[in-house]
Design a protein around this motif. Structure first.
Motif, PDB file in Angstrom:
ATOM      1  N   ALA A 250       1.122  -1.299   0.113  1.00 16.85           N
ATOM      2  CA  ALA A 250       0.142  -0.489  -0.088  1.00 16.85           C
ATOM      3  C   ALA A 250       0.885   1.480  -0.017  1.00 16.85           C
ATOM      4  CB  ALA A 250      -1.016   0.173   1.224  1.00 16.85           C
ATOM      5  N   LEU A 251       2.108   1.409   0.796  1.00 10.42           N
ATOM      6  CA  LEU A 251       2.562   2.505   0.338  1.00 10.42           C
ATOM      7  C   LEU A 251       2.886   2.630  -0.512  1.00 10.42           C
ATOM      8  CD1 LEU A 251       4.112   4.713   2.606  1.00 10.42           C
ATOM      9  CD2 LEU A 251       6.263   2.682   3.294  1.00 10.42           C
ATOM     10  N   ILE A 252       3.727   1.458  -1.175  1.00 12.69           N
ATOM     11  CA  ILE A 252       4.314   1.937  -2.821  1.00 12.69           C
ATOM     12  C   ILE A 252       3.194   2.347  -3.307  1.00 12.69           C
ATOM     13  CG2 ILE A 252       5.592   0.659  -4.818  1.00 12.69           C
ATOM     14  CD1 ILE A 252       5.798  -1.809  -2.694  1.00 12.69           C
ATOM     15  N   ASP A 253       2.149   2.330  -3.500  1.00 10.76           N
ATOM     16  CA  ASP A 253       0.854   2.937  -4.280  1.00 10.76           C
ATOM     17  C   ASP A 253       1.145   4.175  -3.985  1.00 10.76           C
ATOM     18  OD1 ASP A 253       0.764   0.581  -5.748  1.00 10.76           O
ATOM     19  OD2 ASP A 253      -0.742  -0.262  -4.724  1.00 10.76           O
ATOM     20  N   GLN A 254       0.371   4.320  -2.318  1.00  8.35           N
ATOM     21  CA  GLN A 254       0.784   5.773  -2.366  1.00  8.35           C
ATOM     22  C   GLN A 254       1.719   6.900  -2.714  1.00  8.35           C
ATOM     23  OE1 GLN A 254       0.048   5.967   2.296  1.00  8.35           O
ATOM     24  NE2 GLN A 254       1.102   8.420   2.415  1.00  8.35           N
ATOM     25  N   LEU A 255       2.766   5.908  -2.334  1.00 11.75           N
ATOM     26  CA  LEU A 255       4.371   7.491  -2.989  1.00 11.75           C
ATOM     27  C   LEU A 255       4.406   6.995  -4.243  1.00 11.75           C
ATOM     28  CD1 LEU A 255       6.413   6.527  -0.543  1.00 11.75           C
ATOM     29  CD2 LEU A 255       5.533   8.597  -0.014  1.00 11.75           C
ATOM     30  N   GLY A 256       3.221   6.389  -4.920  1.00  9.07           N
ATOM     31  CA  GLY A 256       3.513   6.204  -6.180  1.00  9.07           C
ATOM     32  C   GLY A 256       4.488   5.829  -7.309  1.00  9.07           C
ATOM     33  N   LEU A 257       5.575   5.288  -6.647  1.00 12.15           N
ATOM     34  CA  LEU A 257       6.312   4.312  -6.622  1.00 12.15           C
ATOM     35  C   LEU A 257       6.175   2.418  -7.785  1.00 12.15           C
ATOM     36  CD1 LEU A 257       8.519   4.635  -3.539  1.00 12.15           C
ATOM     37  CD2 LEU A 257       8.471   5.679  -5.713  1.00 12.15           C
ATOM     38  N   GLN A 258       5.155   2.110  -7.872  1.00  9.97           N
ATOM     39  CA  GLN A 258       4.615   1.477  -8.904  1.00  9.97           C
ATOM     40  C   GLN A 258       5.692   0.600  -9.874  1.00  9.97           C
ATOM     41  OE1 GLN A 258       2.560   3.673  -8.425  1.00  9.97           O
ATOM     42  NE2 GLN A 258       0.666   2.905  -7.597  1.00  9.97           N
ATOM     43  N   ASP A 259       6.142   1.779 -10.570  1.00 11.33           N
ATOM     44  CA  ASP A 259       7.590   0.613 -11.678  1.00 11.33           C
ATOM     45  C   ASP A 259       9.055   1.582 -10.837  1.00 11.33           C
ATOM     46  OD1 ASP A 259       5.435   0.534 -13.283  1.00 11.33           O
ATOM     47  OD2 ASP A 259       5.517   2.920 -14.336  1.00 11.33           O
ATOM     48  N   LYS A 260       8.963   2.015  -9.886  1.00 13.85           N
ATOM     49  CA  LYS A 260      10.389   1.839  -9.798  1.00 13.85           C
ATOM     50  C   LYS A 260      10.778   1.347  -7.888  1.00 13.85           C
ATOM     51  CE  LYS A 260      11.826   5.349 -12.427  1.00 13.85           C
ATOM     52  NZ  LYS A 260      12.730   4.817 -13.057  1.00 13.85           N
ATOM     53  N   VAL A 261       9.626   0.676  -7.701  1.00 13.07           N
ATOM     54  CA  VAL A 261       9.903  -0.179  -6.259  1.00 13.07           C
ATOM     55  C   VAL A 261       9.037  -2.094  -6.843  1.00 13.07           C
ATOM     56  CG1 VAL A 261       9.177  -0.976  -3.968  1.00 13.07           C
ATOM     57  CG2 VAL A 261      10.337   1.359  -4.569  1.00 13.07           C
ATOM     58  N   ILE A 262      10.114  -2.417  -7.308  1.00 13.49           N
ATOM     59  CA  ILE A 262       9.120  -3.659  -7.687  1.00 13.49           C
ATOM     60  C   ILE A 262       9.326  -4.689  -6.872  1.00 13.49           C
ATOM     61  CG2 ILE A 262       9.319  -5.364  -9.622  1.00 13.49           C
ATOM     62  CD1 ILE A 262      10.766  -2.699 -11.118  1.00 13.49           C
ATOM     63  N   TYR A 263       7.947  -5.667  -6.469  1.00 10.60           N
ATOM     64  CA  TYR A 263       8.146  -6.668  -5.136  1.00 10.60           C
ATOM     65  C   TYR A 263       7.976  -7.386  -6.327  1.00 10.60           C
ATOM     66  CZ  TYR A 263       6.216  -9.760  -2.290  1.00 10.60           C
ATOM     67  OH  TYR A 263       5.647 -10.666  -1.423  1.00 10.60           O
TER      68      TYR A 263
END
Length: 377
Positions: A250-263
């Motif tokens: 959720a934090l990844i989405d909140q900070l707009g990092l979907q393409d830069k933090v990859i799980y």
């Protein structure tokens, strides 16, 4: 020939299984044999390691539930130890409820620091089963160390912590760090990365997603790095065992990092060496460990390692890692930016990391463990 009975009934996943597998694979020569107690759920895993030196015994009744296992260890196991003429009974899971028969010594180990770390335990919800379980485990572990004839510690730090409760623990304890699987030193092929990632062009953090692994703070640091035009994405690898994992997503989405933090989720153990080797640099931000196995694996990749500065990590990383406060995103930001400004430092840290990893060897670990268990017996 001395018989060492080892309890693997509680080794249902993760580090407990890895420890025993490496122990069975690295048994030294000597006048002893191992009898491994397994349950119906992990028999399939350990059966393949049976040999003329290691016998596998399935405790069927004890496999039914924790209550069944407790009663079996308390009532039936002492009779079995006498029947097997055991010289030593070793319960590496840390719980000793069995009273061995005369002539059989008992040994246990500390491989979980969470019950002894009040700060880390408070990261879990106040009203939760896991927090209560950790509180209870500290009491159970200490009682087990009092009851046992010998205790194996896997770091100087863990022994020092227990010494605060039991000042004379050194008289029955030995510090024997875990070893390193040689596959991590000899990785050759690069990992088959997703199309969005390139070799040597991403930072990698492998660990379970949990409250004491600080993934949230790492993600926050990456937001700040990207705001400073940092070029490299972050890759997170590891299973999600509780709500914390969802909070990280959720934090990844909140900070707009979907393409830069990859799980990437959980990656098979056999594939980790090549994945480590594919990264530009490696992170390890855990704040509660006995012996940080994943840190040792990452050092073996020969890449720069940025590591938590909380004990016992410096005990294992030595001068071969760049240390940071895992709960201060600004600290990690500064350490990454500074390292990237000096390419020679990155190369030097990678070389140091590999040399540091060579200090940890499973054959040495297992020999020291067996020698400790059967000494004075």
């Amino acid at each position: 020939m001395k018989t060492i009975v080892i309890n693997a009934l509680s080794a249902l996943r993760g580090g407990g299984q890895t420890y025993l597998i490496n122990l069975l694979n690295s048994l030294p020569k000597g006048d002893f044999k191992v009898l491994l107690l397994v349950n119906s759920k992990n028999k399939h895993l350990f059966s393949q390691y049976g040999s003329d030196r290691a016998e596998i015994f399935e405790a069927v009744w004890a496999s039914k539930s924790i209550l069944h296992r407790t009663l079996w260890e308390k009532i039936a196991l002492p009779r079995k130890l006498k029947e097997w003429q055991a010289a030593i009974y070793y319960a590496p899971g840390g719980v000793m409820i069995t009273t061995p028969p005369k002539g059989c010594l008992s040994a246990t180990a500390l491989r979980n620091m969470l019950p002894f770390d009040d700060r880390e335990r408070k990261r879990f919800p106040l009203i939760s089963i896991i927090r209560f379980k950790l509180w209870l485990l500290r009491f159970v572990f200490l009682k087990s160390y009092q009851k046992s004839d010998k205790v194996v510690f896997i770091s100087e730090y863990s022994m020092a912590v227990v010494k605060q409760y039991m000042p004379n623990i050194e008289s029955k304890g030995a510090v024997i760090p875990h070893g390193l699987n040689s596959r991590f030193l000899n990785a050759e092929d690069f990992y088959d990365l997703p199309d969005t990632l390139k070799v040597n062009q991403f930072y990698l953090y492998v660990s379970i997603l949990d409250v004491y692994k600080a993934q949230k703070e790492i993600v926050k640091a990456w937001r700040k790095l990207l705001d400073s035009n940092f070029a490299y994405p972050l890759v997170l690898v590891g299973p999600k065992y509780n709500q914390y994992g969802e909070e990280v997503m959720a934090l990844i989405d909140q900070l707009g990092l979907q393409d830069k933090v990859i799980y990437l989720g959980k990656v098979d153990y056999e594939k980790l060496p090549s994945l480590y080797k594919s990264a530009r640099a490696l992170l390890f931000a855990s704040s509660c460990e006995c012996c940080p196995n994943i840190l040792l694996e990452k050092l073996a990749a020969g890449k720069p390692v940025l590591c938590s500065n909380i004990d016992p990590m410096p005990e294992f990383g030595g001068d071969a890692a760049v240390y940071f406060d895992p709960y201060a995103p600004d600290d990690l930001y500064e350490k990454v930016m500074n390292m990237e400004m000096h390419s020679s430092v990155m190369n030097e840290m990678g070389d140091k990391a590999y040399k540091q990893a060579l200090k940890f060897d499973w054959h040495s670990t297992v020999k020291r463990t067996i020698d400790f268990l059967i000494s004075n017996n």
